[in-house]
Scaffold this motif. Structure first.
Motif, PDB file in Angstrom:
ATOM      1  N   SER A  23      -3.027   2.876  -3.956  1.00  0.00           N
ATOM      2  CA  SER A  23      -1.657   2.438  -3.696  1.00  0.00           C
ATOM      3  C   SER A  23      -1.561   0.925  -3.852  1.00  0.00           C
ATOM      4  O   SER A  23      -2.573   0.217  -3.885  1.00  0.00           O
TER       5      SER A  23
ATOM      6  N   ASN B 147       1.990  -5.736   9.481  1.00  0.00           N
ATOM      7  CA  ASN B 147       2.863  -5.461   8.349  1.00  0.00           C
ATOM      8  C   ASN B 147       3.130  -6.765   7.616  1.00  0.00           C
ATOM      9  O   ASN B 147       3.342  -7.798   8.249  1.00  0.00           O
TER      10      ASN B 147
ATOM     11  N   THR C  96      -3.271  -4.638  -2.430  1.00  0.00           N
ATOM     12  CA  THR C  96      -2.967  -5.866  -1.695  1.00  0.00           C
ATOM     13  C   THR C  96      -4.065  -6.166  -0.685  1.00  0.00           C
ATOM     14  O   THR C  96      -4.499  -7.315  -0.544  1.00  0.00           O
ATOM     15  N   ASN C  97      -4.539  -5.139   0.030  1.00  0.00           N
ATOM     16  CA  ASN C  97      -5.642  -5.330   0.975  1.00  0.00           C
ATOM     17  C   ASN C  97      -6.901  -5.801   0.264  1.00  0.00           C
ATOM     18  O   ASN C  97      -7.624  -6.668   0.763  1.00  0.00           O
TER      19      ASN C  97
ATOM     20  N   SER D  69      -0.466  -0.934  -1.573  1.00  0.00           N
ATOM     21  CA  SER D  69      -0.949  -1.440  -0.290  1.00  0.00           C
ATOM     22  C   SER D  69      -2.470  -1.635  -0.312  1.00  0.00           C
ATOM     23  O   SER D  69      -2.988  -2.652   0.149  1.00  0.00           O
TER      24      SER D  69
END
Length: 89
Positions: free
Chosen positions: A26, A3, A31-32, A28
């Motif tokens: 998303s 996280n 960001t990945n 997320s």
């Protein structure tokens, strides 16, 4: 899976989420993707630079131009602008 917790301005987050949503992902996932590109690129995967408008040299020039303008010293560029304004009126 790890996280990651980061602090981001609320408006920035909302705009980023909106763009990601339009792209069908998303925040997320985005960001990945950034992390993976950071690793494969071996650094920040985009150019980082300062806006030249805010350089000391440009700011000094702008201050000089404004001072001259306020003191009635005209520049050919200003005369052109004044002529355009006259023509507009």
């Amino acid at each position: 899976m790890a996280n990651v917790s980061i602090h981001v301005d609320d408006v920035v987050k909302q705009k980023a989420e909106s763009i990601c949503s339009e792209l069908g992902m998303s925040l997320s996932t985005a960001t990945n993707l950034f992390y993976k590109k950071l690793i494969s690129y071996g650094g920040i995967p985009f150019e980082l630079k300062v806006d030249p408008f805010y350089s000391e040299e440009n700011q000094a020039h702008l201050e000089k131009v404004i001072k001259n303008y306020n003191n009635g010293k005209s520049n050919p560029v200003y005369k052109s602008i004044e002529k355009l304004e006259e023509m507009e009126n």
